[in-house]
Design a protein around this motif. Structure first.
Motif, mmCIF file in Angstrom:
data_model
loop_
_atom_site.group_PDB
_atom_site.id
_atom_site.type_symbol
_atom_site.label_atom_id
_atom_site.label_comp_id
_atom_site.label_asym_id
_atom_site.label_seq_id
_atom_site.Cartn_x
_atom_site.Cartn_y
_atom_site.Cartn_z
ATOM 1 N N ALA A 155 -4.039 2.645 -5.614
ATOM 2 C CA ALA A 155 -3.667 1.256 -5.422
ATOM 3 C C ALA A 155 -2.579 1.237 -4.351
ATOM 4 O O ALA A 155 -1.805 2.193 -4.219
ATOM 5 C CB ALA A 155 -3.144 0.650 -6.716
ATOM 6 N N MET A 156 -2.522 0.146 -3.598
ATOM 7 C CA MET A 156 -1.568 0.056 -2.495
ATOM 8 C C MET A 156 -0.666 -1.156 -2.671
ATOM 9 O O MET A 156 -1.113 -2.217 -3.114
ATOM 10 C CB MET A 156 -2.305 -0.052 -1.164
ATOM 11 C CG MET A 156 -3.195 1.127 -0.836
ATOM 12 S SD MET A 156 -2.301 2.683 -0.684
ATOM 13 C CE MET A 156 -1.228 2.325 0.708
ATOM 14 N N GLY A 157 0.572 -0.975 -2.307
ATOM 15 C CA GLY A 157 1.527 -2.063 -2.446
ATOM 16 C C GLY A 157 2.385 -2.235 -1.209
ATOM 17 O O GLY A 157 2.521 -1.308 -0.399
ATOM 18 N N TRP A 158 2.915 -3.423 -1.074
ATOM 19 C CA TRP A 158 3.929 -3.721 -0.051
ATOM 20 C C TRP A 158 5.207 -4.138 -0.765
ATOM 21 O O TRP A 158 5.166 -4.935 -1.718
ATOM 22 C CB TRP A 158 3.482 -4.833 0.882
ATOM 23 C CG TRP A 158 2.451 -4.425 1.875
ATOM 24 C CD1 TRP A 158 1.102 -4.594 1.784
ATOM 25 C CD2 TRP A 158 2.688 -3.787 3.133
ATOM 26 N NE1 TRP A 158 0.480 -4.088 2.902
ATOM 27 C CE2 TRP A 158 1.434 -3.590 3.750
ATOM 28 C CE3 TRP A 158 3.831 -3.354 3.813
ATOM 29 C CZ2 TRP A 158 1.285 -2.985 4.999
ATOM 30 C CZ3 TRP A 158 3.685 -2.759 5.052
ATOM 31 C CH2 TRP A 158 2.428 -2.575 5.637
ATOM 32 N N CYS A 214 5.162 0.113 2.843
ATOM 33 C CA CYS A 214 3.940 0.227 2.065
ATOM 34 C C CYS A 214 4.057 1.452 1.163
ATOM 35 O O CYS A 214 4.841 2.373 1.433
ATOM 36 C CB CYS A 214 2.698 0.289 2.942
ATOM 37 S SG CYS A 214 2.433 1.827 3.824
ATOM 38 N N ALA A 215 3.285 1.422 0.083
ATOM 39 C CA ALA A 215 3.373 2.480 -0.911
ATOM 40 C C ALA A 215 2.017 2.680 -1.569
ATOM 41 O O ALA A 215 1.208 1.747 -1.629
ATOM 42 C CB ALA A 215 4.419 2.129 -1.965
ATOM 43 N N TYR A 230 3.982 7.430 -3.338
ATOM 44 C CA TYR A 230 4.226 7.749 -1.932
ATOM 45 C C TYR A 230 4.672 6.491 -1.207
ATOM 46 O O TYR A 230 4.187 5.390 -1.498
ATOM 47 C CB TYR A 230 2.958 8.311 -1.267
ATOM 48 C CG TYR A 230 2.412 9.541 -1.948
ATOM 49 C CD1 TYR A 230 1.336 9.442 -2.824
ATOM 50 C CD2 TYR A 230 2.978 10.797 -1.729
ATOM 51 C CE1 TYR A 230 0.832 10.564 -3.464
ATOM 52 C CE2 TYR A 230 2.468 11.927 -2.361
ATOM 53 C CZ TYR A 230 1.402 11.792 -3.229
ATOM 54 O OH TYR A 230 0.908 12.902 -3.864
ATOM 55 N N TRP A 231 5.557 6.712 -0.224
ATOM 56 C CA TRP A 231 6.139 5.596 0.524
ATOM 57 C C TRP A 231 6.095 5.868 2.022
ATOM 58 O O TRP A 231 6.231 7.023 2.457
ATOM 59 C CB TRP A 231 7.596 5.402 0.104
ATOM 60 C CG TRP A 231 7.740 4.919 -1.303
ATOM 61 C CD1 TRP A 231 7.738 5.687 -2.434
ATOM 62 C CD2 TRP A 231 7.886 3.565 -1.726
ATOM 63 N NE1 TRP A 231 7.877 4.884 -3.546
ATOM 64 C CE2 TRP A 231 7.974 3.575 -3.146
ATOM 65 C CE3 TRP A 231 7.958 2.345 -1.066
ATOM 66 C CZ2 TRP A 231 8.123 2.408 -3.898
ATOM 67 C CZ3 TRP A 231 8.114 1.191 -1.810
ATOM 68 C CH2 TRP A 231 8.194 1.228 -3.213
ATOM 69 N N GLY A 232 5.950 4.787 2.775
ATOM 70 C CA GLY A 232 6.091 4.887 4.212
ATOM 71 C C GLY A 232 7.552 4.779 4.616
ATOM 72 O O GLY A 232 8.441 4.632 3.778
ATOM 73 N N GLN A 233 7.784 4.825 5.920
ATOM 74 C CA GLN A 233 9.150 4.823 6.446
ATOM 75 C C GLN A 233 9.695 3.419 6.647
ATOM 76 O O GLN A 233 10.898 3.250 6.859
ATOM 77 C CB GLN A 233 9.210 5.601 7.756
ATOM 78 C CG GLN A 233 8.798 4.832 9.005
ATOM 79 C CD GLN A 233 7.318 4.523 9.090
ATOM 80 O OE1 GLN A 233 6.510 5.066 8.335
ATOM 81 N NE2 GLN A 233 6.952 3.663 10.019
#
Length: 122
Positions: free
Chosen positions: A33-36, A96-97, A111-114
């Motif tokens: 699943a993806m989140g902002w 985003c994660a 996991y996370w983006g920068q």
């Protein structure tokens, strides 16, 4: 490991639009699943939107409902956040994660983006 790279942030005037992208790599995209999320200066990171693994379900923070739309392209391993009718209070770093299997509205992601900066000027 999953790598996430956000893009599309910038400076926009009140009422304008931006589209954020988050490209992923490393593991099968449909496992997640993806989140902002977003974080304004001096504030805690907060949930913005999330989408389920196959895109059939989504959730939004009350503050962005009706203005933001989350979507994903599983063929491209990318998640998007379309932001319309932007307000000064939307100014933040957007992250985003990825979360294994189950959509969540908390920061309990794997996991996370920068991050990418979004600034809305009045």
């Amino acid at each position: 490991q999953v790598q996430l790279v956000e893009s599309g942030g910038g400076l926009v005037q009140v009422g304008g639009s931006l589209r954020l992208s988050c490209a992923t790599s490393g593991r099968p995209f449909t496992n997640y699943a993806m989140g902002w999320f977003r974080q304004a200066p001096g504030k805690e990171r907060e949930f913005v939107a999330a989408v389920s693994r196959l895109g059939g379900s989504s959730r939004y923070a009350d503050s962005v409902k009706g203005r933001f739309t989350i979507s994903r392209d599983n063929a491209e391993s990318t998640v998007y956040l379309q932001m319309n009718s932007l307000k000064p209070e939307d100014t933040a770093v957007y992250y985003c994660a990825a979360k294994t299997l189950i959509l969540a509205v908390t920061t309990d992601y794997d996991y996370w983006g920068q991050g990418t900066q979004v600034t809305v000027s009045s």
